[in-house]
Design a protein around this motif. Structure first.
Motif, short mmCIF file in Angstrom:
data_model
loop_
_atom_site.label_atom_id
_atom_site.label_comp_id
_atom_site.label_asym_id
_atom_site.label_seq_id
_atom_site.Cartn_x
_atom_site.Cartn_y
_atom_site.Cartn_z
N LYS A 1 -0.47 -15.87 6.72
CA LYS A 1 -1.77 -15.23 6.78
C LYS A 1 -2.30 -15.33 8.22
O LYS A 1 -2.24 -16.40 8.82
N THR A 2 -2.84 -14.24 8.75
CA THR A 2 -3.33 -14.24 10.13
C THR A 2 -4.42 -13.19 10.29
O THR A 2 -4.48 -12.23 9.51
N ASN A 3 -5.26 -13.39 11.29
CA ASN A 3 -6.27 -12.40 11.62
C ASN A 3 -5.78 -11.45 12.72
O ASN A 3 -6.49 -10.53 13.11
N THR A 4 -4.60 -11.72 13.24
CA THR A 4 -4.03 -10.88 14.30
C THR A 4 -3.31 -9.69 13.67
O THR A 4 -2.75 -9.80 12.57
N ASP A 5 -3.29 -8.60 14.37
CA ASP A 5 -2.57 -7.42 13.90
C ASP A 5 -1.09 -7.77 13.75
O ASP A 5 -0.45 -8.20 14.73
N PRO B 1 3.58 -1.82 7.43
CA PRO B 1 2.43 -2.65 7.01
C PRO B 1 2.26 -2.71 5.50
O PRO B 1 1.53 -3.56 5.01
N ASN B 2 2.87 -1.81 4.77
CA ASN B 2 2.68 -1.78 3.31
C ASN B 2 3.92 -2.26 2.56
O ASN B 2 4.03 -2.04 1.36
N GLU B 3 4.85 -2.89 3.23
CA GLU B 3 6.10 -3.29 2.57
C GLU B 3 6.34 -4.77 2.77
O GLU B 3 6.32 -5.27 3.89
N TYR B 4 6.53 -5.46 1.66
CA TYR B 4 6.90 -6.86 1.68
C TYR B 4 8.14 -7.03 0.80
O TYR B 4 8.33 -6.29 -0.16
N SER B 5 8.95 -8.00 1.13
CA SER B 5 10.17 -8.23 0.34
C SER B 5 10.43 -9.71 0.23
O SER B 5 9.91 -10.51 1.01
N ASN C 1 -1.29 -8.60 6.38
CA ASN C 1 -2.40 -7.97 7.08
C ASN C 1 -3.68 -8.81 6.90
O ASN C 1 -3.80 -9.56 5.92
N PRO C 2 -4.62 -8.67 7.81
CA PRO C 2 -5.89 -9.44 7.68
C PRO C 2 -6.57 -9.13 6.34
O PRO C 2 -6.66 -7.97 5.92
N GLY C 3 -7.00 -10.19 5.66
CA GLY C 3 -7.69 -10.04 4.39
C GLY C 3 -6.77 -9.97 3.18
O GLY C 3 -7.23 -9.97 2.04
N GLU C 4 -5.46 -9.91 3.40
CA GLU C 4 -4.52 -9.84 2.28
C GLU C 4 -4.15 -11.24 1.81
O GLU C 4 -4.15 -12.20 2.57
#
Length: 527
Positions: free
Chosen positions: A287-291, A313-317, A327-330
Motif C-alpha cells: 500500500k502506498t500514496n505514491t503513483d 493499474p487495474n490488474e493484480y495477480s 493504487n492510493p486508497g485501495e
C-alpha cells in the motif's frame, strides 16, 4: 367415489407410486419408448462421455480398466471342433485346429490383410472397438473385400465405423441434424440409422460420410448397407452393443449413469487443487500514496526490455513471490479458504464407491488402490471378473465369432481349409465353427493357494486342465503341453551336463554323491 383416488391408496400407491407422501410429491418421473429415452438423447450422452473420458481420470480408469481386463492384448482364437460329431480322431482334430490357427494368423496378424484402412491388426481392432463401444454406446464394423494377393490370400477387410456416423438420412438443414427417426424408401422405419422392417428385425444400416456438426466442405451423403448378405446370409455389418430395454436398436454409453457425479467430482477436484495452489502462494500487496507507475517495481521506461510486463493499474495477480503495488486508497481482503480440506479424500472415495457399484467395478480396482485385506481384495476381484467375463462373452458373440465365421467361410471356399459339409448342413457348420477366445487371465493374489485350488478342481473333475490354464495365466493348455514335451526332451538329452547334488546326513553316502558329482564333469566347468 373416484375410483382412481382409491386405487392410488393401494399397493404401490402407498409406496413408491405415492403422490401424497411429502418425499415423493415433487418426484415427477416420465419415461417413454426406447427411441424417445435413448435415441433422442444419445448424441448428448456420447459427447459428455467422451469429454469425461478425456478430462476426468476416474472416467478414464473405468473404461481402460474394463478394456484391459476384458480384451487386453486381444482375444486369441483357439479352434475347438466337435470331433465326435464330425467323426474325426483326436489327432485329426488337433492337426485341423493347428492348421486353422496358422491360416487365421495370416489374416489377423497383418494390418494390411484385415483392416481396410491398414491401421490396425485384428487384435488392435478389438481394443479399438471395445473402447469405442464403452465410450459411445455402440460401434460398427463394415465387411469389405479387396482382391487377394500372394502375400495376403484373403479378400476380407473390416472397416470400423464410430457410432456418430450411423444416422437417419435427412434433408440438408441445420435444424434436422439431430433428428433420429425416419422412414426409408421401402417404408421401413429408421431408428437413429438402424432400419427396421415390419417384423421389428434389423434390415439395414445407414451410414453418413461426415460427423454431425463437422466443419467440412464435403457434402453429407448416406449409404445404405444391408444387415446380411442375400446369398451367404453372413453379416455385412457387425454391430457391437448391449441392450437394456426391449426394442432397443442403439446402445448407451457405459458412463451414462455416472456422468453427473463424475462431472461434479471433476469440478470439486479442480476447486480443491486451485485452492491448495493459491494457499501455497506467497503474494505481497504494497500500500502506498505514491503513483504506482512511478514505483521502481512497475517501471515502464521505453528503453527497458520489451519482454518486461507493462504496468496495468487495474490488474493484480497471485503467484509465487508475486508483488503487487496497489493504487492510493485501495485495499485487499483475502478469504481464508482453510485448505487443503481434510474431508476431500473420504468424500471422493465415497462417491467412487457408488459409481463403482453402478459400473460393477469395485472402488479398489477403479482407483487402483489395494489397501484391503487379502480376503477383501480377492472378493472385489472376483466380483469384478464376473462383469469382465460377461462383457468378453458379449464382445465375442457380437464381433469375434461373426468375423471368424466370415473368414472361415472364405478360407474353405478358396480351398485353403478343408471342412466337408460346411456349406451343406447347419449342424455340421456349427461343429466346424467351435472355438474359444482366450484373453487376459484374472491374475493371482496368492499364486500358491490358487494353483493348489485349480489342481484339486482338476483332480475332482470340477474343471479341466484347459480351463485351468486359461484361468491361471490365459494360456493354451495344448500349446503348453507341446512346449513342455520339447523342453523335457532337451533336459533329458543334457542331463549328463547338469550336476545333481544330494545332501544326506550319512557321511559315506555324501562321499559317494560327491564322487558321482565329479564324474559328471561339472567341477571342470563343462557343466
Amino acid at each position: 367415489m373416484d375410483i382412481s383416488i382409491v386405487g392410488n391408496n393401494k399397493g404401490y400407491g402407498e409406496a413408491g407410486a405415492s403422490v401424497r407422501k411429502r418425499a415423493l410429491k415433487g418426484f415427477v418421473a416420465q419415461s417413454g419408448s426406447p427411441h424417445e429415452d435413448i435415441d433422442m438423447n444419445n448424441y448428448t450422452l456420447r459427447q459428455r462421455a467422451r469429454m469425461l473420458y478425456m478430462a476426468a481420470p476416474i472416467a478414464t480408469s473405468a473404461i481402460k480398466t474394463n478394456r484391459t481386463n476384458t480384451v487386453g492384448l486381444g482375444l486369441r482364437l483357439n479352434p475347438m471342433v466337435d470331433r465326435e460329431y464330425l467323426g474325426m480322431t483326436a489327432q485329426q482334430a488337433d492337426q485341423w485346429e493347428r492348421h486353422v490357427k496358422m491360416e487365421f494368423a495370416l489374416w489377423a496378424n497383418r494390418k494390411q490383410a484385415c483392416d481396410s484402412t491398414g491401421m490396425n491388426d485384428f487384435y488392435e481392432m478389438q481394443q479399438l472397438m471395445f473402447t469405442s463401444w464403452l465410450m459411445s454406446g455402440d460401434v460398427f464394423a463394415i465387411r469389405k473385400e479387396k482382391d487377394p494377393t500372394k502375400m495376403h490370400p484373403y479378400s476380407l477387410r473390416l472397416q470400423v465405423i464410430e457410432a456418430d456416423r450411423c444416422a437417419t438420412p435427412m434433408k440438408q438443414s441445420f435444424y434436422n441434424l439431430n433428428l433420429t427417426e425416419g422412414i426409408a424408401e421401402n417404408g421401413n422405419k429408421i431408428y437413429d440409422g438402424v432400419e427396421v422392417n415390419s417384423d421389428g428385425s434389423v434390415a439395414a444400416y445407414h451410414f453418413r460420410n461426415t460427423y454431425p456438426f463437422q466443419m467440412t466442405a464435403d457434402k453429407t451423403e448416406w449409404v445404405r448397407v444391408k444387415a446380411y448378405g442375400d446369398l451367404t446370409e453372413l453379416p455385412n455389418v457387425l454391430h457391437v452393443m448391449s441392450s437394456e430395454r426391449p426394442e432397443q436398436y442403439r446402445g448407451v454409453t457405459y458412463l451414462a449413469q455416472i456422468i453427473e457425479p463424475m462431472l461434479q467430482i471433476r469440478r470439486y477436484t479442480e476447486s480443491e487443487l486451485t485452492a491448495a495452489l493459491v494457499t501455497s502462494f506467497f503474494t505481497a500487496f504494497i500500500k502506498t500514496n505514491t503513483d504506482p507507475a512511478e514505483m521502481p517495481f512497475n517501471s515502464t521506461a521505453e528503453d527497458e526490455d520489451e519482454s518486461q510486463e507493462k504496468y496495468d493499474p487495474n490488474e493484480y495477480s497471485m503467484g509465487p513471490g508475486q508483488i503487487n503495488i496497489m493504487n492510493p486508497g485501495e485495499d485487499v481482503i483475502l478469504a481464508d479458504p482453510k485448505r487443503p480440506a481434510s474431508g476431500f479424500d473420504g468424500f471422493v472415495k465415497a462417491l467412487c464407491t457408488q459409481m463403482g457399484a453402478a459400473l460393477e467395478i469395485p472402488r479398489d480396482l477403479l482407483m487402483k488402490e489395494f489397501n484391503s485385506s487379502y480376503s477383501a481384495s480377492r472378493a472385489a476381484l472376483l466380483e469384478a471378473w464376473k462383469m469382465f467375463r460377461m462383457y468378453r462373452e458379449w464382445f465375442t458373440k457380437d464381433f469375434c465369432m461373426p468375423v471368424y465365421e466370415i473368414w472361415l467361410s472364405e478360407a474353405i471356399a478358396r480351398g485353403r481349409v478343408t471342412a466337408p459339409g460346411f456349406f451343406d448342413d447347419p449342424l455340421t457348420r456349427e461343429a466346424w465353427l467351435g472355438a474359444k477366445w482366450i484373453g487376459p487371465s484374472q491374475g493371482q493374489l496368492d499364486p500358491v493357494k490358487e494353483i493348489q485350488a485349480e489342481t484339486l478342481a482338476v483332480e475332482a473333475g470340477f474343471s479341466t486342465r484347459e480351463d485351468s490354464a486359461i484361468k491361471i495365466n490365459g494360456s493354451d493348455y495344448n500349446s503348453n503341453v507341446e512346449k513342455l514335451a520339447r523342453e523335457n526332451e532337451k533336459l533329458k538329452n543334457c542331463t549328463g551336463a547338469i550336476p545333481k547334488v544330494i545332501i544326506k546326513e550319512d557321511k559315506d553316502e555324501e562321499k559317494t554323491d560327491n564322487e558321482d558329482y565329479k564324474r559328471t564333469g561339472a567341477d571342470d566347468g563343462t557343466g
